[in-house]
Every structure is written in C-alpha cells, then in structure tokens.
Design an enzyme around this catalytic site. Structure first.
Site, PDB file in Angstrom:
ATOM      1  N   HIS A 112       0.782  -1.025   0.078  1.00 16.12           N
ATOM      2  CA  HIS A 112       0.029  -0.104   0.076  1.00 16.12           C
ATOM      3  C   HIS A 112       0.859   1.336   0.113  1.00 16.12           C
ATOM      4  O   HIS A 112       0.349   2.295   0.535  1.00 16.12           O
ATOM      5  CB  HIS A 112      -0.921  -0.002   1.084  1.00 16.12           C
ATOM      6  CG  HIS A 112      -1.984  -1.079   1.037  1.00 16.12           C
ATOM      7  ND1 HIS A 112      -3.233  -1.040   0.135  1.00 16.12           N
ATOM      8  CD2 HIS A 112      -1.990  -2.420   1.750  1.00 16.12           C
ATOM      9  CE1 HIS A 112      -3.960  -2.075   0.255  1.00 16.12           C
ATOM     10  NE2 HIS A 112      -3.217  -2.828   1.110  1.00 16.12           N
ATOM     11  N   ASP A 152       1.974  -3.747  -9.806  1.00 16.80           N
ATOM     12  CA  ASP A 152       1.793  -5.050 -10.375  1.00 16.80           C
ATOM     13  C   ASP A 152       2.191  -5.004 -11.987  1.00 16.80           C
ATOM     14  O   ASP A 152       2.925  -5.899 -12.310  1.00 16.80           O
ATOM     15  CB  ASP A 152       0.393  -5.361 -10.438  1.00 16.80           C
ATOM     16  CG  ASP A 152      -0.176  -5.331  -8.956  1.00 16.80           C
ATOM     17  OD1 ASP A 152       0.531  -5.199  -7.976  1.00 16.80           O
ATOM     18  OD2 ASP A 152      -1.639  -5.239  -8.625  1.00 16.80           O
TER      19      ASP A 152
HETATM   20  C1  GLA Z   1      -3.059  -4.064  -5.228  1.00 15.12           C
HETATM   21  C2  GLA Z   1      -2.827  -3.227  -6.072  1.00 15.12           C
HETATM   22  C3  GLA Z   1      -1.304  -2.808  -5.910  1.00 15.12           C
HETATM   23  C4  GLA Z   1      -0.992  -2.295  -4.808  1.00 15.12           C
HETATM   24  C5  GLA Z   1      -1.118  -3.402  -3.750  1.00 15.12           C
HETATM   25  C6  GLA Z   1      -0.911  -2.942  -2.114  1.00 15.12           C
HETATM   26  O1  GLA Z   1      -2.127  -5.398  -5.408  1.00 15.12           O
HETATM   27  O2  GLA Z   1      -3.042  -3.380  -7.211  1.00 15.12           O
HETATM   28  O3  GLA Z   1      -1.039  -1.501  -6.835  1.00 15.12           O
HETATM   29  O4  GLA Z   1      -1.616  -1.138  -4.179  1.00 15.12           O
HETATM   30  O5  GLA Z   1      -2.569  -3.871  -3.865  1.00 15.12           O
HETATM   31  O6  GLA Z   1       0.225  -2.869  -2.125  1.00 15.12           O
END
Ligand code: GLA
Length: 380
Positions: free
Chosen positions: A34, A169
């Site tokens: 986060h 991601d």
């Molecule tokens: C999800 C979101 C990412 C990131 C994570 C928490 O996977 O897709 O962009 O914010 O939560 O770290």
C-alpha cells in the site's frame, strides 16, 4: 505450460500458426504494501507462473478475435475501435485502446493460455495486460520499452478496466528478472534489480475477499485525506510516503488517518532497510517482513484471521526467515521467505492444519524470482 502450449492452443482454435507469442508473469510483493499509490517504494518479484498470448495478423476486415483456455467465452472486436465490455478480454482489448497509432494497428487473432490462478491476488490481470502489450508491440513493430509498456498496461487497468491501483503489479510483471527482486520508487518510477536467492512460499488462503475492492478504495481516500491535512503544515510534501513518521505523529490527524499514514511512512522505510540489508548480506531481514505484516494488521487494517494464522504458523517453521500478507490484503495470499527445503517440507502440514482450523482449502506454490515479460517466439 509454456509457449508451446500457447502455440498448440492457437493452432487448434484458428487452424494456423501464430506470428508471435509473448508472455508475462504474476507477482508477489516481498515488502512495501500500500505504498505504491502513495508515492513510496515497493519490492515485488515476478513468480514462475505466467500468461501467454499467441497472436497472428488477420486480413483487414475490421475484425479481431480473442479466446482463452481458462474462459468459456471469447470475443470479436475491432482492434482500432474497442469498447469496454466488463468481461475478461477488456485486459486484452484495452491494450489496443491505448496503442500509439491506432490507424496502423493490425487486426489479429489472439489466444491466451495461463497457469497463473486468477482472483488470488497474484496479479493475473497485470500479467494478461503485459503479455498482450509485449506481443502486440512485437507484432506491430512498436519499439516502446518494457517500462513504457508497463505504464500502458497500468493505464489499461486504471483507465480502461477502471480498477484504481498503483503501478507495482504491471512494473513487476514487465521488469522482473530471474534471481532478482525489483526495487521500484513509485514517485519517480526509478528501478533497480536486487539480487535475492531465497525461495518464496505463496499461500493462497482461498478465503472470501468481498471487502477487497471497496476497502481498497476507502484506504486510498483516507491516504489522500491524510496527505491533504499534512500539506496544511507542509505544502511542499510531494506525496504521503515522503512524510516522516515523526511529521505524521506531530500532525495529530484523526485516528484512522494517523494509522494509515504511519503505516505508509514506516513501510516505505522498511523497503529501504530491507534492500540495504539484502545488498549487504545477501539475506532477507525476516523481522522487517513480520513488522510489515503487523503494521498491515493493526495500522492499515487489511489483514484477516486466515492471513494472520499463516504468518503465526510460518514463524514456527525452522528455516523460514519471515512471512507476511502480500498484495492488497482482505484475503488473498501470504508469503513465507526462506530455505527452499524448509518451505517445501512445510506445505502439506500447513494445508491440512489450515483446513482443520478454517475449513478452507488453501493452495500453495513455491517460487524463486523469475523473469518478467518477454517475447517467446516470433516469425518476424
Ligand atoms: C494491489 C494493487 C497494487 C498495490 C497493492 C498493495 O495489489 O493492485 O497496486 O497497491 O494492492 O500494495
């Protein structure tokens, strides 16, 4: 599952050979949770489960076709004028929507194969976006860098599919390297590869994740509010992660905002500490992983009893260095990092005691840090 499986599936579906096959992996995040949408640092790695896209140019009749071996339904679309459908293929067609020169886009036949579980928090959507982006770029002679393609994939996710998330991601799926974790500064998008040799056990709690989307959005808003309040004292503050934990405490924010902001500011510093130690000693500082989990549990409030259970159990296993929830939380996956043998030997007993505790069937995978998106084969 490999590029050959994708080629065979394509041939079976369309009756000819694909021009190009590209692939991209899922990811787990070692630490830095986060923090991405708060301008902080993250340390994800690409895992050894991938999505493959096989593609071939079609004659130009205004029609493209897409199919997947993991979905019952495929679609037809016009590569030069796509619309959001609310279906799985938006991750694919969205890439066409953000192509640089739409008029030059080829119509294509495309087939997707994957051994990456969907809906577990391993970024199957980022993998599908990136696999499509790299394959289409190769087919269309688009010379954009992997980093640019990662940003394109992120735009697909946020602006076309409409899921608000940070860049982690797509960057992990694009830029992962074998034997390395990806240290990413989400404010500048600077990256470095950090060598890591430890194995990772991924534990999918397979628990209901109904709060995931809604709570994720609430947290994003809370972080935004915390930033606005902090800026009343420090107008120069570029993002929430740039504040110090001391500044957060001194600001006397409402309790929920203080907790979120403390997590973000401390977590981004944990990434820095873990990377520094990893470079120096070659080892993961497991205490930082446990601290991260504790902070996600108590300050960010995105853990679940199932995820906490896994972390407590992993802590008892000899040869495990550290464990924490990974990804957004509110269900999904946790990881344990350590010696391959220890992790491998622990899998079946973890699964069976999880079943007797929660009545749920967990799934586990072992992975090292693997390669990011790549062109597998190309006739061109
Ligand atoms: C999800 C979101 C990412 C990131 C994570 C928490 O996977 O897709 O962009 O914010 O939560 O770290």
């Amino acid at each position: 599952m490999n590029a050959e499986t994708a080629r065979q599936f394509f041939r079976k579906t369309y009756g000819s050979e694909p021009d190009t096959i590209g692939s991209a992996p899922g990811r787990v995040n070692l630490i830095g949770e986060h923090t991405d949408y708060n301008g902080g640092q993250v340390l994800p790695l690409a895992i050894d489960r991938r999505t493959y896209v096989a593609m071939k140019r079609r004659s130009d009749d205004g029609k493209s076709r897409i199919i997947s071996d993991t979905a019952t339904e495929g679609a037809e679309f016009d590569a030069r004028s796509v619309e959001r459908s609310g279906q799985w293929w938006d991750y694919v067609t969205g890439v066409f929507a953000f192509a640089e020169e739409k008029s030059a886009l080829p119509q294509v036949d495309a087939a997707v194969t994957s051994n990456l579980p969907t809906g577990s928090g391993l970024s199957s959507s980022a993998a599908l976006e990136m696999a499509t982006a790299i394959t289409l770029a190769q087919l269309a002679g688009d010379r954009r860098s992997l980093k640019e393609l990662a940003l394109l994939a992120w735009r697909v996710e946020t602006q076309f599919v409409g899921v608000s998330c940070g860049v982690m991601d797509q960057f992990a799926s694009a830029l992962g390297e074998k034997g390395h974790a990806l240290h990413l500064w989400c404010d500048t998008l600077a990256t470095e590869q950090v060598r890591m040799r430890e194995a990772v056990l991924i534990f999918d709690t397979n628990s209901p994740r109904s709060l995931r989307g809604s709570q994720f959005n609430v947290r994003q808003r809370e972080c935004q509010e915390a930033l606005e309040l902090l800026r009343q004292r420090n107008p120069e503050l570029s993002n929430l992660a740039a504040a110090t934990p001391g500044e957060v405490r001194a600001a006397h924010l409402p309790s929920n905002l203080e907790k979120r902001a403390l997590h973000v500011t401390e977590e981004t510093r944990r990434v820095e500490s873990l990377v520094a130690a990893l470079k120096e000693t070659g080892e993961i500082d497991g205490d930082l992983l446990y601290q991260s989990h504790e902070s996600l549990r108590t300050l960010y409030e995105c853990s679940t009893p199932e995820l906490d259970w896994f972390v407590d159990e992993a802590r008892k296993i000899r040869g495990v260095r550290g464990a924490r929830l990974t990804g957004a939380g509110w269900g999904g996956c946790a990881i344990a990092v350590g010696e391959l043998e220890a992790l491998s030997g622990a899998q079946s007993s973890l699964i069976s005691s999880y079943k007797s505790t929660f009545g749920l069937d967990a799934r586990t995978w072992l992975t090292n840090a693997e390669a990011g998106a790549k062109v597998e084969t190309s006739a061109k």
